[in-house]
Design a protein around this motif. Structure first.
Motif, PDB file in Angstrom:
ATOM      1  N   THR A  11     -40.278   1.974   1.510  1.00  0.00           N
ATOM      2  CA  THR A  11     -41.754   2.757   1.294  1.00  0.00           C
ATOM      3  C   THR A  11     -42.703   1.599   0.651  1.00  0.00           C
ATOM      4  O   THR A  11     -42.461   0.852  -0.123  1.00  0.00           O
ATOM      5  CB  THR A  11     -41.638   3.947   0.425  1.00  0.00           C
ATOM      6  OG1 THR A  11     -40.961   4.541   1.027  1.00  0.00           O
ATOM      7  CG2 THR A  11     -43.217   4.339   0.374  1.00  0.00           C
ATOM      8  N   ARG A  12     -43.556   1.279   1.524  1.00  0.00           N
ATOM      9  CA  ARG A  12     -44.758   0.316   1.047  1.00  0.00           C
ATOM     10  C   ARG A  12     -45.921   1.160   0.768  1.00  0.00           C
ATOM     11  O   ARG A  12     -46.320   1.850   1.708  1.00  0.00           O
ATOM     12  CB  ARG A  12     -44.874  -0.871   1.953  1.00  0.00           C
ATOM     13  CG  ARG A  12     -43.613  -1.654   2.530  1.00  0.00           C
ATOM     14  CD  ARG A  12     -43.151  -2.444   1.184  1.00  0.00           C
ATOM     15  NE  ARG A  12     -44.029  -3.204   0.419  1.00  0.00           N
ATOM     16  CZ  ARG A  12     -44.340  -4.316   0.740  1.00  0.00           C
ATOM     17  NH1 ARG A  12     -43.273  -5.106   1.516  1.00  0.00           N
ATOM     18  NH2 ARG A  12     -44.986  -5.080  -0.254  1.00  0.00           N
ATOM     19  N   PHE A  13     -46.661   0.558  -0.272  1.00  0.00           N
ATOM     20  CA  PHE A  13     -48.139   1.263  -0.818  1.00  0.00           C
ATOM     21  C   PHE A  13     -48.881   0.241  -1.272  1.00  0.00           C
ATOM     22  O   PHE A  13     -48.306  -0.317  -2.509  1.00  0.00           O
ATOM     23  CB  PHE A  13     -48.053   2.625  -1.256  1.00  0.00           C
ATOM     24  CG  PHE A  13     -49.384   3.006  -1.583  1.00  0.00           C
ATOM     25  CD1 PHE A  13     -50.105   3.623  -0.891  1.00  0.00           C
ATOM     26  CD2 PHE A  13     -49.672   3.105  -2.993  1.00  0.00           C
ATOM     27  CE1 PHE A  13     -51.527   4.014  -1.145  1.00  0.00           C
ATOM     28  CE2 PHE A  13     -50.675   3.500  -3.453  1.00  0.00           C
ATOM     29  CZ  PHE A  13     -51.721   4.026  -2.626  1.00  0.00           C
ATOM     30  N   ASP A  14     -49.792  -0.003  -0.858  1.00  0.00           N
ATOM     31  CA  ASP A  14     -50.877  -0.946  -1.388  1.00  0.00           C
ATOM     32  C   ASP A  14     -52.289  -0.449  -1.724  1.00  0.00           C
ATOM     33  O   ASP A  14     -52.668  -0.028  -0.922  1.00  0.00           O
ATOM     34  CB  ASP A  14     -51.061  -2.387  -0.580  1.00  0.00           C
ATOM     35  CG  ASP A  14     -51.942  -3.388  -1.365  1.00  0.00           C
ATOM     36  OD1 ASP A  14     -52.516  -2.742  -2.161  1.00  0.00           O
ATOM     37  OD2 ASP A  14     -52.411  -4.487  -0.861  1.00  0.00           O
ATOM     38  N   ASP A  18     -53.869   0.588   1.727  1.00  0.00           N
ATOM     39  CA  ASP A  18     -53.290   1.677   2.376  1.00  0.00           C
ATOM     40  C   ASP A  18     -53.781   2.975   1.987  1.00  0.00           C
ATOM     41  O   ASP A  18     -54.371   3.198   0.803  1.00  0.00           O
ATOM     42  CB  ASP A  18     -51.789   1.873   2.435  1.00  0.00           C
ATOM     43  CG  ASP A  18     -51.115   0.382   2.769  1.00  0.00           C
ATOM     44  OD1 ASP A  18     -51.700  -0.140   3.701  1.00  0.00           O
ATOM     45  OD2 ASP A  18     -50.062   0.115   2.063  1.00  0.00           O
ATOM     46  N   THR A  20     -52.168   5.710   2.853  1.00  0.00           N
ATOM     47  CA  THR A  20     -51.019   6.556   2.317  1.00  0.00           C
ATOM     48  C   THR A  20     -49.939   5.475   2.524  1.00  0.00           C
ATOM     49  O   THR A  20     -49.934   4.622   3.141  1.00  0.00           O
ATOM     50  CB  THR A  20     -50.715   7.767   3.232  1.00  0.00           C
ATOM     51  OG1 THR A  20     -50.911   7.309   4.547  1.00  0.00           O
ATOM     52  CG2 THR A  20     -51.754   9.018   3.128  1.00  0.00           C
ATOM     53  N   PRO A  21     -48.720   5.921   2.024  1.00  0.00           N
ATOM     54  CA  PRO A  21     -47.568   4.920   2.015  1.00  0.00           C
ATOM     55  C   PRO A  21     -46.971   4.837   3.343  1.00  0.00           C
ATOM     56  O   PRO A  21     -47.114   5.974   4.113  1.00  0.00           O
ATOM     57  CB  PRO A  21     -46.444   5.793   1.168  1.00  0.00           C
ATOM     58  CG  PRO A  21     -47.355   6.580   0.044  1.00  0.00           C
ATOM     59  CD  PRO A  21     -48.550   7.057   0.941  1.00  0.00           C
ATOM     60  N   THR A  22     -46.571   3.545   3.595  1.00  0.00           N
ATOM     61  CA  THR A  22     -46.013   3.468   5.171  1.00  0.00           C
ATOM     62  C   THR A  22     -44.434   3.079   4.788  1.00  0.00           C
ATOM     63  O   THR A  22     -44.045   2.748   3.457  1.00  0.00           O
ATOM     64  CB  THR A  22     -46.620   2.444   5.922  1.00  0.00           C
ATOM     65  OG1 THR A  22     -46.826   1.378   5.146  1.00  0.00           O
ATOM     66  CG2 THR A  22     -48.215   2.738   6.210  1.00  0.00           C
ATOM     67  N   ARG A 100     -47.659   1.473  -6.673  1.00  0.00           N
ATOM     68  CA  ARG A 100     -47.725   0.547  -5.647  1.00  0.00           C
ATOM     69  C   ARG A 100     -46.180   0.668  -4.995  1.00  0.00           C
ATOM     70  O   ARG A 100     -45.279   0.577  -6.016  1.00  0.00           O
ATOM     71  CB  ARG A 100     -47.992  -0.960  -6.075  1.00  0.00           C
ATOM     72  CG  ARG A 100     -47.781  -2.000  -5.178  1.00  0.00           C
ATOM     73  CD  ARG A 100     -48.162  -3.181  -5.891  1.00  0.00           C
ATOM     74  NE  ARG A 100     -48.354  -4.050  -4.846  1.00  0.00           N
ATOM     75  CZ  ARG A 100     -49.655  -4.721  -4.666  1.00  0.00           C
ATOM     76  NH1 ARG A 100     -50.775  -4.279  -5.187  1.00  0.00           N
ATOM     77  NH2 ARG A 100     -49.870  -5.625  -3.658  1.00  0.00           N
ATOM     78  N   ASP A 101     -45.884   0.358  -3.657  1.00  0.00           N
ATOM     79  CA  ASP A 101     -44.610   0.410  -3.232  1.00  0.00           C
ATOM     80  C   ASP A 101     -43.784   1.299  -3.697  1.00  0.00           C
ATOM     81  O   ASP A 101     -43.653   2.354  -3.464  1.00  0.00           O
ATOM     82  CB  ASP A 101     -43.944  -1.121  -3.527  1.00  0.00           C
ATOM     83  CG  ASP A 101     -44.776  -1.997  -2.465  1.00  0.00           C
ATOM     84  OD1 ASP A 101     -45.690  -1.515  -1.501  1.00  0.00           O
ATOM     85  OD2 ASP A 101     -44.658  -3.154  -2.670  1.00  0.00           O
TER      86      ASP A 101
ATOM     87  N   ALA B  22     -50.950   6.879  -4.945  1.00  0.00           N
ATOM     88  CA  ALA B  22     -50.638   7.686  -3.578  1.00  0.00           C
ATOM     89  C   ALA B  22     -50.163   9.042  -4.170  1.00  0.00           C
ATOM     90  O   ALA B  22     -49.605   8.998  -5.214  1.00  0.00           O
ATOM     91  CB  ALA B  22     -49.461   7.099  -2.901  1.00  0.00           C
TER      92      ALA B  22
END
Lengths: 262, 146, 116
Positions: A11-14, A18, A20-22, A100-101, B22
C-alpha cells in the motif's frame, strides 16, 4: 538452487499527492529465511527508496513494525515470508489513520495508553510508610503475562470495536490498566476502575478474542479485559456492602508517580 | 478487504498532526475470516436466546393457564416453521454452549481465593461435561424418566 | 440513554454472564424436548407431572432463571452485533429497547411462575 521471486503488493499513500491509498507491486528476489520486513527493507534499499515503513529492533521487542500482511495484523520482523505464496499483500495496520505508505498515526494510541494510568500509584508513599514492597511469586504471576505488551498495536488493528467506537480505549490499554490493578504494589485500583468502566472502557469489549489471537507476545488482552469486567462487577457490588473511601484527588505526589517524572 | 467501513475518527488523536492522513480501514476480512466468523455466529446464536426464552415464557404461562392451553401451545409448535426454528435453535445453542465454555476459563482470575485456576483444558472439559450432564438431566426430568 | 446504560453496565454484564451460563446449560434441553421431540410426537409428555415439576419451588426457580437471564444475554449480544456493524449512532435507542424487552420478559416470567 533457482532464485525464488515473490511479488509484494504494498500500500502506498503520499499525503501531498494522493487522495486515497493505492497499491504498488514489487517483484523481488527473496531468500528462504527472510521475514516480511526483510523484503520491505530490500525494496527500500534496492528498488524504491520512497517507500516508508517503521521498524527498529528486528527481534520482536520494539513493536514498531506491525502491519497487515495478507489481511492479518503481524509483526513483520517475526513473520516469515515463506508463510505466504507468490503474492504477499502488505498494508498499514487497520483501524488507524495512515500518515504515509505503511506508517500509521500512533498519537491516538499513546493518548489512550496514558488514560489508564499505567504506572504504580502511591508506590513511593507505601515504600516510605512500610519499607520495601514485597511481592510473592504468586502475586507476580497475577499480572506478569499482561506486562509483556510491546505496544505494537496489532490488537487494535484486529479489534472490531476499535473500528466502531472512537472512544474505546482498546485492548492493549485496557489490559495494561488491568495489569496495574492486579499489582499488589499499586494502590490506584479504585480510581483506575472508574476509568476502566467508563465510556470506552472494558464494557465496550464484545470479546471477539481476535486481539489475543494476533498478539505476538502471548499477552492475551481479551482475557485481561474479561477479568477486569469481573473485577468491576465485584467492585461495583461491594459498594453496597462496604462503605468506600473516596477516590484520591490527584496530588503533586500522585503526579510524581508517573514514570520519568520523579 | 472488508466491505464494511471503519469510523473515520477511529484511533484519531485529539489533535490533528501536521500532515493530512488517509482514513482508517476496518479490520481486513471482517467478518468473513475464521475467528471473526465464529465470533459472529456466537453472537447471533446467543441472540437467539431472546426468542427461545420468550417461547419458554409462553410454555410456562400456558402451564399456569391449564392443561388445554399447554396442549394447544405444543400443538402450535408442530407447525413446520416452528419445528424448523426449534431444531435450528437446538443445534445452534448447543454449539454456542460448547464455544462459550471454551471462551470461559480465561475470563476468570488466575487465583480464586487461595486456589489456583485449574488448567484451561481441564476447565473446558469439565464445563462441557457439565453441559452434557445438565442436558441429559433436564431431558430426563421433562420426559418424566427421573 | 447511553449514559444510563453505562452506569448500569456492571448489572447488565452480570445478568448477561449469568444468562449465557444458564442459557448454555439449560436452554438446548428445553428446546429439544418442548420444541422438537414433543411436537413431532417422538415422546409424549405427562402434563400433570410437568405441572407438578414446575410448581415445586426449585422448579419455579429454574423456570424463572431460564426465562429471564437468557433474555438479558440475548439482548446484550444483539446490541453488540449492532455496534460491530456501525450502529453506535442508534445505540442509545436500540440498546435501551433491547434491555427494556429483557426487563419486560423477566417481569412476565415472574408473573408466569407466580401463577403456576
Amino acid at each position: 538452487m533457482a532464485e525464488q521471486k515473490k511479488t509484494l503488493v504494498v500500500t502506498r499513500f503520499d499525503p501531498d499527492r494522493d487522495q486515497t491509498p493505492t497499491t504498488r507491486e514489487y517483484e523481488i528476489p527473496v531468500e528462504a529465511d527472510w521475514k516480511v520486513l526483510d523484503a520491505l527493507n530490500y525494496i527500500k534499499a534496492q528498488v524504491d527508496p520512497t517507500l516508508s515503513h517503521r521498524w527498529s529492533c528486528r527481534m520482536a521487542v520494539c513493536g514498531s513494525c506491525g502491519m497487515n500482511v495478507n489481511g492479518e495484523p503481524k509483526l513483520t520482523c517475526k513473520q516469515p515470508l515463506s508463510a505466504y505464496g507468490e503474492r504477499v499483500e502488505v498494508a498499514p495496520l487497520a483501524n488507524f489513520p495512515v500518515i504515509r505508505d505503511l506508517v500509521v498515526e500512533m498519537d491516538g494510541f499513546m493518548e489512550r495508553l496514558k488514560q489508564v494510568k499505567p504506572w504504580i500509584i502511591e508506590a513511593k508513599e507505601e515504600a516510605k510508610r512500610e519499607g520495601t514492597n514485597r511481592q510473592s511469586h504468586a502475586e507476580l504471576m497475577d499480572f506478569k503475562q499482561f506486562s509483556m505488551c510491546i505496544n505494537c498495536m496489532l490488537c487494535y488493528a484486529a479489534c472490531p470495536v476499535v473500528a466502531n467506537e472512537p472512544d474505546y480505549l482498546g485492548p492493549a490499554a485496557l489490559a495494561l490498566g488491568h495489569r496495574y490493578n492486579q499489582d499488589t504494589r499499586d494502590h490506584g485500583g479504585v480510581e483506575r476502575n472508574q476509568i476502566l468502566r467508563d465510556d470506552g472502557g472494558v464494557f465496550s469489549c464484545s470479546y471477539a478474542n481476535e486481539c489475543s489471537e494476533v498478539c505476538p507476545k502471548g499477552v492475551d488482552p481479551a482475557g485481561a479485559i474479561q477479568q477486569a469486567k469481573l473485577n468491576n462487577v465485584l467492585d461495583w457490588a461491594k459498594r453496597f456492602v462496604v462503605p468506600r473511601r473516596k477516590p484520591r484527588a490527584p496530588t503533586a505526589a500522585a503526579q510524581s508517580d508517573e514514570p520519568g517524572r520523579g | 478487504m472488508s466491505t464494511l467501513r471503519a469510523r473515520l475518527d477511529a484511533m484519531r488523536p485529539s489533535q490533528a498532526g501536521p500532515t493530512r492522513t488517509a482514513d482508517p480501514r476496518p479490520p481486513d476480512h471482517f467478518p468473513s475470516r475464521g475467528n471473526y466468523r465464529s465470533y459472529l455466529m456466537f453472537g447471533l446464536g446467543s441472540s437467539l436466546m431472546l426468542l427461545v426464552s420468550a417461547n419458554l415464557l409462553r410454555v410456562v404461562k400456558s402451564l399456569g393457564d391449564g392443561e388445554r392451553a399447554f396442549d394447544a401451545l405444543l400443538e402450535s409448535f408442530a407447525h413446520p416453521l416452528y419445528l424448523g426454528f426449534h431444531l435450528l435453535a437446538f443445534v445452534w445453542l448447543s454449539w454456542v454452549a460448547l464455544h462459550f465454555f471454551a471462551l470461559f476459563p480465561k475470563t476468570q482470575p488466575f487465583r480464586i481465593g487461595p486456589f489456583k485456576r485449574p488448567p484451561d483444558a481441564l476447565l473446558v472439559t469439565g464445563l462441557r461435561a457439565l453441559f452434557l450432564l445438565s442436558t441429559l438431566l433436564v431431558t430426563a426430568l421433562l420426559l418424566g424418566v427421573l | 440513554m447511553r449514559a444510563l446504560m453505562l452506569k448500569l453496565e456492571p448489572i447488565i454484564w452480570g445478568l448477561f454472564g449469568g444468562g449465557m451460563f444458564v442459557g448454555a446449560l439449560l436452554l438446548p434441553a428445553f428446546v429439544l424436548v418442548l420444541g422438537v421431540l414433543a411436537p413431532l410426537g417422538v415422546v409424549t409428555l405427562d402434563t400433570g407431572a410437568l405441572f407438578a415439576l414446575a410448581r415445586h419451588p426449585l422448579g419455579r426457580l429454574v423456570c424463572l432463571v431460564t426465562i429471564a437471564l437468557p433474555l438479558w444475554a440475548g439482548a446484550h449480544q444483539l446490541r453488540h452485533i449492532f455496534l460491530d456493524f456501525g450502529g453506535l449512532r442508534y445505540d442509545g435507542f436500540l440498546g435501551a429497547l433491547l434491555y427494556l424487552l429483557a426487563l419486560l420478559g423477566s417481569a412476565l416470567g415472574i408473573v408466569a411462575v407466580w401463577n403456576l
